[in-house]
Design a protein around this motif. Structure first.
Motif, short mmCIF file in Angstrom:
data_model
loop_
_atom_site.label_atom_id
_atom_site.label_comp_id
_atom_site.label_asym_id
_atom_site.label_seq_id
_atom_site.Cartn_x
_atom_site.Cartn_y
_atom_site.Cartn_z
N ALA B 39 0.84 -1.20 0.00
CA ALA B 39 0.00 0.00 0.00
C ALA B 39 0.87 1.25 0.00
O ALA B 39 0.54 2.25 -0.63
CB ALA B 39 -0.92 -0.01 1.22
N GLY B 43 0.46 3.65 -3.04
CA GLY B 43 -0.22 4.87 -2.63
C GLY B 43 0.23 6.12 -3.36
O GLY B 43 -0.60 6.88 -3.90
N LEU B 46 -1.14 6.30 -6.84
CA LEU B 46 -2.58 6.54 -6.93
C LEU B 46 -2.95 7.97 -6.56
O LEU B 46 -3.95 8.51 -7.06
CB LEU B 46 -3.34 5.56 -6.03
N GLY B 47 -2.15 8.58 -5.68
CA GLY B 47 -2.48 9.94 -5.26
C GLY B 47 -3.87 10.00 -4.66
O GLY B 47 -4.19 9.24 -3.74
N GLU B 48 -4.72 10.84 -5.18
CA GLU B 48 -6.08 10.99 -4.66
C GLU B 48 -7.07 10.04 -5.33
O GLU B 48 -8.26 10.04 -5.00
CB GLU B 48 -6.55 12.44 -4.87
N LYS B 49 -6.58 9.25 -6.27
CA LYS B 49 -7.50 8.36 -7.01
C LYS B 49 -8.03 7.25 -6.10
O LYS B 49 -7.30 6.65 -5.32
CB LYS B 49 -6.78 7.70 -8.18
N LEU B 50 -9.31 6.98 -6.25
CA LEU B 50 -9.93 5.82 -5.60
C LEU B 50 -10.01 4.70 -6.63
O LEU B 50 -9.95 4.95 -7.84
CB LEU B 50 -11.32 6.19 -5.09
N PRO B 51 -10.19 3.46 -6.17
CA PRO B 51 -10.30 2.37 -7.14
C PRO B 51 -11.35 2.62 -8.22
O PRO B 51 -11.16 2.29 -9.38
CB PRO B 51 -10.68 1.17 -6.26
N TYR B 75 -4.10 -7.41 -2.00
CA TYR B 75 -4.29 -5.95 -2.05
C TYR B 75 -5.27 -5.58 -3.16
O TYR B 75 -6.20 -4.79 -2.94
CB TYR B 75 -2.93 -5.27 -2.26
N GLY B 78 -8.71 -6.42 -2.20
CA GLY B 78 -9.23 -5.43 -1.26
C GLY B 78 -9.66 -4.16 -1.97
O GLY B 78 -10.73 -3.60 -1.69
N LEU B 79 -8.83 -3.69 -2.89
CA LEU B 79 -9.19 -2.49 -3.66
C LEU B 79 -10.50 -2.70 -4.43
O LEU B 79 -11.31 -1.78 -4.57
CB LEU B 79 -8.07 -2.14 -4.65
N GLY B 80 -10.69 -3.93 -4.90
CA GLY B 80 -11.87 -4.21 -5.71
C GLY B 80 -13.02 -4.82 -4.94
O GLY B 80 -14.01 -5.27 -5.53
N ARG B 82 -15.42 -3.65 -3.30
CA ARG B 82 -16.75 -3.05 -3.45
C ARG B 82 -17.34 -3.33 -4.83
O ARG B 82 -18.47 -2.93 -5.11
CB ARG B 82 -16.68 -1.54 -3.22
#
Lengths: 348, 211
Positions: B39, B43, B46-51, B75, B78-80, B82
């Motif tokens: 992560a 991280g 990705l910056g401010e990006k969400l999955p 990982y 977990g990101l996916g 949702r």
């Protein structure tokens, strides 16, 4: 809402605890049947199963509940390395997706504080007194802690060899009752009628109480295993003849009586050194009725409060991790960077 | 925009890519302390990006180290979790082969215990298999391949140099030209991901049992 993930051994758990301590969701996938053919937990099989179970279980959570999650906790040790990493990295991904802080939490601390989880149908605020003593008994642990605060536990004693649950699993295998052993051995022991309400045995088998005079607060169960094996083989370890199955209940009642005695004498010795008004007994073996009966009786006789978790919180589960997370957040404990630590003992 | 992840080999790979190519990339030696927190590596990319802001997550399924491979896959799962970003699994060795060797050769990765993971050549069935190191030269000779891509074992593995020499010797004795690479190329993950179908969750390629 406090969500938690538990994958330290062979149970995959996810739970969400509300701010008042009620469990809003709880999922638990046991791997016992998968490991049974191998006579115990196979670490690689357990890790593979966690990896595939976690995403499927997470999607079973009600979306409206997931949207309310404000903090996420994950068991980061102790446990099997591959199993811990599966849970920790899944949690890292979920925390990123939800944009919530992630806490690495100690599995043993989860067990210790599980004795204070309120029953959903009988909710009341519990004030945890410090210091108190915490006995943790399971398949992998036999440890006695002095709990000074939520984040400060001192290890007073631990097993030098086998854990209590490990002893029961081995005895179960010796007698042909399979894995895991604790529940089936207790059922068999209950067939023996001559045991008192406080789990004192007065039958034919004479088993030694391990570490009675060791002068410290440690435990040991490998010698007791050998003593039971000797009784099974009619007093001769090299013998091929074994006792009749009809004698198993008596032998197992003797075993549980001695185990309860061995645990209690160390707690009693600890109380001499560290006066406390509360003792908790947690972990998978804390389900055992003989141990509960003995400790309850000793508590009544001494005016000592003895707390046990609800049976569903004794085995590995995520509710205890969600509960611990709630306690941490309420105590303003900040999340810190963490890694999986297979040997993380909170009392060292 | 796709997030590319692979932790099955000698390096932890985290990258961002679009349809044109790899935009940003972080690589760390597998087994290093910094690589233990994927992560923290992903991280900053990705910056401010969400999955859900991504078009997909492409992850290398191995074959490789069991525990190592699962780092990136857990990982990614977990990101996916949702269900709001496609999860795309690719064979890590196929990803390597798509960049090195023109996609037509064989890709080899040390599998430890005297064995080698072998991918290709294209059209060979099974595409990916586990070979005894002792049988490697004969197998490569039988396949009549021209080039072999060899992934360097992790430098944290005590026998890395010895194993690499043995794999090189087997390839050379089979008459193949050899190309060495230090890990799965992000561009290979990007290319392989273009053909991957979304799955509910990612699982490694297991060529060994669990006992």
């Amino acid at each position: 809402m406090y969500a938690a993930i538990e994958t330290s051994f062979d149970e995959t758990g996810i739970a969400i605890c509300d701010p008042e301590g009620r469990m809003a969701a709880s999922l638990l996938a046991s791997q016992v049947e998968r490991h049974k053919p191998y006579g115990g937990c196979v670490p690689e099989l357990a890790a593979r199963t966690h990896l595939s179970d976690l995403p499927q279980m997470w999607r079973q959570l009600p979306p409206e509940l997931v949207q309310q999650v404000t903090h996420l906790g994950v068991t980061s040790g102790p446990g099997l390395p591959g199993c811990l990493l599966a849970g920790v990295n899944f949690a890292r991904g979920v925390a990123r997706a939800l944009r919530v802080p992630l806490f690495g939490l100690n599995h043993l601390a989860g067990h210790v504080f599980s004795a204070f989880i309120p029953e959903n149908s009988d909710y009341r605020v519990v004030t945890i007194p410090y210091p108190h003593l915490a006995l943790l008994v399971s398949g992998g642990h036999t440890e006695l802690f002095l709990v000074k605060s939520l984040t400060a536990m001192e290890l007073l004693g631990q097993t030098r060899d086998d854990a209590v649950g490990e002893l029961l699993d081995k005895i179960s295998a010796l007698l042909g009752y399979g894995y895991p052993g604790g529940a089936v051995l207790e059922l068999k022991a209950r067939e023996y009628p001559d045991i008192s309400d406080d789990a004192r045995y007065r039958g034919e088998f004479k088993l030694p109480v391990p570490m009675r005079d060791s002068g410290d607060l440690n435990f040991s169960y490998s010698g007791l295993k050998t003593a039971v094996l000797r009784e099974i083989r009619r007093g001769d370890l090299a013998s091929d003849t074994v006792i009749d199955a009809g004698q198993h209940p008596s032998l197992l009642a003797a075993l549980f009586s001695v185990v309860a005695e061995s645990l209690w004498i160390k707690v009693a010795a600890a109380l001499e050194q560290y006066p406390a008004e509360l003792v908790t007994v947690s972990g998978g073996v804390a389900i055992n009725g003989f141990i509960r009966a003995r400790f309850a009786a000793e508590g009544r006789a001494r005016g000592l409060e003895v707390r046990f978790p609800q049976p569903r919180h004794c085995l590995d589960n995520a509710e205890m991790i969600a509960w611990l997370l709630k306690l941490y957040v309420e105590a303003n404990v900040a999340p810190v960077p963490f890694d999986a630590h297979s040997n993380w003992n909170p009392g060292l | 925009m796709h997030l590319l992840l692979d932790s099955s080999g000698a390096e932890l790979v985290c990258a961002l890519a679009d349809a044109e190519g790899v935009i940003a990339e972080n690589r760390l030696p597998a087994g290093s302390e910094a690589a233990r927190d994927i992560a923290a590596v992903a991280g900053p990319l990705l910056g401010e990006k969400l999955p859900r802001d991504l078009d997909g997550i492409v992850a290398g399924l191995g074959p490789g180290s069991f525990i190592g491979t699962r780092v990136a896959l857990s990982y990614a799962n977990g990101l996916g979790a949702r269900g709001d970003v496609p999860l795309l699994g690719v064979n890590s060795l196929a990803a390597t082969g798509s960049v090195f060797g023109g996609g037509r050769g064989v890709v080899l990765r040390d599998a430890r215990r005297g064995e080698v993971y072998c991918y290709g050549p294209a059209g060979h069935a099974p595409e990916c298999r586990l070979l005894a190191l002792a049988d490697l030269a004969a197998e490569l000779g039988r396949l009549l391949i021209g080039s072999v891509v060899i992934e360097q074992p992790s430098p944290h593995y005590p026998n890395a140099a010895k194993v690499l020499r043995a794999i090189m010797a087997a390839a050379t004795s089979a008459g193949a030209t050899t190309v060495e690479c230090s890990g799965v190329p992000a561009e290979g993950l990007r290319r392989a991901g273009q053909a991957a179908k979304p799955v509910d969750y990612l699982e490694p390629v297991y060529l060994r049992g669990f006992l």
